[in-house]
Design an enzyme around this catalytic site. Structure first.
Site, short mmCIF file in Angstrom:
data_model
loop_
_atom_site.label_atom_id
_atom_site.label_comp_id
_atom_site.label_asym_id
_atom_site.label_seq_id
_atom_site.Cartn_x
_atom_site.Cartn_y
_atom_site.Cartn_z
N CYS A 141 0.85 -1.40 0.04
CA CYS A 141 0.00 0.00 -0.12
C CYS A 141 0.85 1.26 0.07
CB CYS A 141 -1.00 -0.11 0.97
SG CYS A 141 -0.47 -0.54 2.67
N VAL B 12 0.77 3.99 -3.02
CA VAL B 12 0.24 5.38 -2.42
C VAL B 12 1.28 6.74 -2.74
CG1 VAL B 12 -0.75 7.14 -0.64
CG2 VAL B 12 -1.55 4.54 -0.79
#
Lengths: 462, 457
Positions: free
Chosen positions: B107, B111
């Site tokens: 993640c 991001v």
């Protein structure tokens, strides 16, 4: 075997190389490190608080991987064993997860009526910039319980920084409760996680000495006990890596002194009790302690000698999270007549390694932040029969055809306390002496008639 | 009463997942990558991700699991992870010396927007990737899909990086086995061999995560699909993708890239799904099904006939991954059992479509995608079942509600055997019915009054 250039100073051989061990470094990118992250550190420390809600604010993974994986037992509520997550999806990554966090907290608190709530920040929360602090404050005001953000974004340092974040969170609980009625002979137990019920054994010893335990901060924890922990006269710190910081903060704010202890092995266990008796300087207490130690050891020692007979002279390798635990293990293995040939930790400090060096025999390999390739090699090189480590090390030991003891959170029997020493001896004995190892092909060098060199194969390093 | 907190009353919960029936993408990508020969999976993110995935895979497969990490720091989260990945590539090739590094994202790296193909192009340009070695990648944002999605993405990555079409068709069939055990992959290869068919099975974790104990720690065990085989997949006569969620994307990508036609089948759990698999293999490779396989099928049907009276009408709750649940539900219906509750944590409308098809004869059946184990427990509390099937996390419900429980799926953290004995094919189905019957009969023996405790059952 090839040790990465940047790692050479993290491996030390006593008597062979000068002591200049490098540690407390970020792992090199690309290494198969056995280490974890900030979130992991925080989650470990706060996890045993059984009557609090632990909400992992992030995608489901971080919650799923830490769902009930540690046997930190509770004598009452078991709310800590459930897995709660805001399960962040793409939408929240774009628009922020604050509203989901707010709603989730409200639902959880309404449903479970916890005594407190911890909200763990994960990597992604650190990047999308949710104001977790503000949400917690709002919910806390609305619901009237402490709602505490834990700043545990995975990338913000090492597991040790996660311990610190947890200690900071704990400081927000400590001091909220009343301290009247607490004995002048009272302690808090820091850094025992009640794996396999260990804190119950330790608490019983202190009770028999006449010492009140105010709070088991990291084992069988309760919010209300922790809230009055500042009323204790002394902090007992095991697992220095995780809890020294809290002891330091409590000393600064409340003037509570602390004592470094370890509950593993006869020597250290006895010292953990004597140290307390000396601190309180009470002759009666000292007498009771001496009797306790004598009785406990007498009950166990003959049986221990039997295990020692079988294990004497065998070699062991230790690879654990914190170095402080390694000290006790070296001593405990010595009590069993075993030699420590390899010892390492994920997060030891320079001072820890200095102490280890003094404790260990010539030729012992001391290593910081190691990896499976190095560990396998050292084990083979030193002809070790027992590996002490955690979950990722177990199958490596078995593949090498040697015994294993989990001295991490997957232990199933209590290893702390005097009785824990006997359990430890039994576990080591049954694993090292298992008949299965005789069926494993051994490298040629250990075959008496052979005369052929070790054919140890490492496909990774032709 | 560990789950004493589960409410009977079911309320809408939008902001909260309790006891997730899924985990995140990267662990799936890591498992898939372990099915490539001499491959080191690489996690591009914080250290913890890699440690958690390795621990989870180790607990399930009881084998050493090797993977490296980019070891992100605060700096990387601000300036991007390019420097970390470039350094990692150097270190990995110089110390661990794999043939392939299989990078998946996390993640965090998603991001902050790391562009992996661009970083890999730079690595190539800088000469960091030795001759004959490869670095492949797939994107596995943890906040999309589930671990199954991550598995699928890595398998698709294998196709995108390796498959080539030389123009000469090879007399071989590609089989994408889906997220199954090493034992299942071994069994799938055995079936094809028995039919005289050459195959490329990818990924293939047999002989990687079920390696024999030899007294050596093989950093790269001997199993895994080879690069050569993966390249040749572009010349195969066809592809059989087992399981829509785990395998379809790779089959479609291979068709798009090399024009290899494909069939998407259910995982071959149970009689009918195995029939379809064998039939599809037969048609694609233009072979005759050998008598030995008909005999395996016959033995399965024989066993079911011996057991059928005990299966009738039994209500079953299931949870886990969608491909497994679809095939398993169909098999339970074949056995005259009633799969009444089925929950997967993995999101996807396809699951509900397939379950409607499979369970059209079970009007009381409830099923949900993107659900959690808390919901399953609530359903069971409202109307109990006779049997629960799912991964280890089912043990809480089984204990609290006192229901017989069969462990199946990922992860299984408290039993050993799943990596040794297959569940796919007729042979695997035999094991399944043995387990189901054992669970039901053990319960009957435990609960029945003494006067009806019978020797012959």
């Amino acid at each position: 075997m090839k040790v990465l250039e940047g790692r050479k100073k993290q491996v030390f051989r006593k008597g062979e190389t000068p002591f200049e061990i490098d540690c407390e470094k970020q792992s090199l990118a690309g290494s198969v490190s056995q280490r974890a992250c900030v979130f992991c550190g925080s989650r470990v420390v706060l996890y045993p608080i059984a009557d609090a809600v632990h909400l992992v604010h992030g995608p489901a993974g971080c919650a799923a991987y830490t769902w009930d994986i540690r046997g930190a037992l509770s004598s009452g509520p078991e709310l800590h064993r459930l897995s709660f997550t805001t399960d962040l999806r793409e939408q929240e990554v774009i628009h922020g997860g604050e509203s989901k966090l707010y709603q989730g907290l409200i639902q959880l608190i309404d449903r479970y009526h916890p005594k407190a709530a911890f909200v763990y920040g994960t990597c992604i929360v650190g990047v999308i910039g949710d104001d977790v602090e503000a949400v917690c404050k709002k919910v806390s005001a609305l619901k009237g319980i402490p709602v505490i953000p834990v700043h545990s974004e995975g990338f913000k340092g090492t597991k040790k920084d996660g311990y610190k974040a947890a200690c900071t969170a704990l400081m927000r609980l400590i001091g909220r409760g009343r301290t009247d009625g607490i004995s002048k002979y009272s302690v808090n137990i820091l850094g025992d996680y009640n794996l396999a019920g260990e804190i119950w054994i330790i608490k019983d010893y202190y009770r028999r000495m006449g010492v009140e335990v105010v709070a088991g901060i990291t084992g069988d924890g309760r919010v209300e006990e922790i809230e009055r922990a500042h009323g204790a006269a002394l902090n007992l710190v095991q697992c220095s890596g995780s809890m020294n910081y809290l002891a330091q903060l409590m000393k600064e704010k409340y003037g509570i002194p602390s004592l470094q202890v370890s509950y593993f092995g006869f020597e250290d266990m006895a010292e953990a009790l004597y140290g307390v008796a000396r601190h309180f300087n009470d002759a009666e207490m000292m007498k009771r302690t001496q009797e306790l130690v004598r009785d406990e050891i007498q009950a166990i020692y003959p049986k221990l000698l039997e295990y020692r007979k079988a294990l004497a002279g065998k070699k062991a390798a230790i690879y654990v999270g914190g170095a402080f635990k390694a000290f006790s293990l070296v001593k405990a293995l010595r009590l069993l007549g075993m030699d420590v040939a390899v010892v390492g930790s994920q997060t030891g400090s320079k001072q820890d390694y200095q102490l280890l060096k003094e404790l260990c025999d010539e030729g012992t390999i001391i290593v910081d932040d190691s990896n499976p390739l190095e560990l396998s090699h050292f084990i083979r090189e030193k002809n070790v029969s027992l590996f002490i480590g955690g979950v990722k090390e177990r199958p490596i030991a078995y593949k090498l055809g040697i015994g294993f003891c989990d001295h991490n959170h997957e232990r199933k029997v209590a290893l702390a306390g005097f009785v824990g020493m006997l359990n430890f001896a039994e576990e080591v004995y049954q694993s090292v002496m298992s008949p299965v190892w005789q069926f494993i092909p051994r490298p040629k060098q250990s075959v008496p008639m052979g005369g052929v060199q070790d054919e140890y194969s490492r496909t990774a390093n032709p | 009463m560990l789950l004493r907190h589960t409410d009977k009353e079911i309320k809408e919960r939008v902001a909260l997942t309790v006891n997730p029936a899924k985990t995140c993408q990267p662990v799936g990508a890591m498992y898939a990558a372990l099915g490539i020969h001499n491959c080191l999976p690489h996690s591009h993110g914080s250290q913890g991700c890699c440690a958690y995935h390795r621990s989870t895979l180790t607990r399930h497969y009881k084998e050493p699991v090797m993977a490296s990490t980019s070891s992100f720091t605060e700096g990387a989260s601000v300036f991007g992870g390019q420097a970390n990945l470039l350094e990692a590539i150097n270190n990995i090739f110089s110390v661990y010396n794999p043939d392939v590094i299989a990078v998946h994202t996390t993640c965090l790296s998603e991001v902050i927007g790391d562009d992996i193909p661009q970083i890999l192009a730079k690595a190539k340009e800088d000469g960091r990737i030795p001759e004959g070695k490869y670095v492949i990648h797939c994107n596995t944002p943890s906040f999309v899909g589930s671990h199954v999605t991550g598995f699928s993405n890595m398998v698709k990555g294998m196709v995108q990086y390796f498959a080539e079409s030389s123009g000469n068709k090879l007399n071989q069939v590609n089989i994408i086995p889906g997220w199954v055990e090493p034992s299942d992959m071994r069994e799938i290869k055995r079936l094809a061999r028995e039919m005289g068919i050459s195959t490329v099975v990818f990924p293939d974790t047999s002989d990687v995560l079920d390696a024999p104990l030899t007294g050596k720690h093989q950093f790269y065990p001997k199993g895994g699909v080879t690069i050569e085989a993966l390249k040749s997949a572009g010349d195969s006569i066809g592809t059989i993708a087992l399981g829509h969620f785990a395998s379809a994307a790779a089959a479609e990508a291979l068709d798009a890239k090399c024009n290899v036609k494909y069939e998407i089948l259910d995982l071959p759990y149970g009689l009918l799904a195995t029939d379809r698999f064998i039939d599809s293999l037969r048609r694609m490779a233009k072979v005759v099904v050998p008598e030995s396989i008909n005999a395996e099928r016959g033995r399965l049907i024989d066993a079911i006939s011996d057991m059928q009276s005990y299966f009738y009408g039994k209500r079953v709750a299931l949870f886990g991954d969608p491909d497994q649940l679809i095939a398993l539900s169909e098999f339970l219906v074949t056995l005259n059992m009633r799969p009444v509750y089925v929950v997967t944590g993995t999101p996807g409308k396809k699951f509900e479509e397939e379950m409607s098809r499979v369970l059209h004869e079970i009007p009381e059946a409830k099923f949900k995608q993107a659900g959690d184990i808390y919901l399953l427990h609530q359903w069971i509390k409202n109307e109990p079942v006779d049997l629960l099937m799912g991964n280890t996390y089912g043990k809480y419900i089984a204990r609290d509600e006192d229901i017989p429980f069969i462990r199946i799926g990922f992860p299984i953290l408290d039993r050993i055997g799943h990596s040794y004995f297959p569940l796919v094919s007729y042979t695997g189905a035999l094991r399944l019915v043995e387990k189901i019957l054992g669970a039901i009969m053990d319960r009957q023996d435990r609960d029945c009054p003494e006067e009806s405790f019978e020797l012959v059952m």
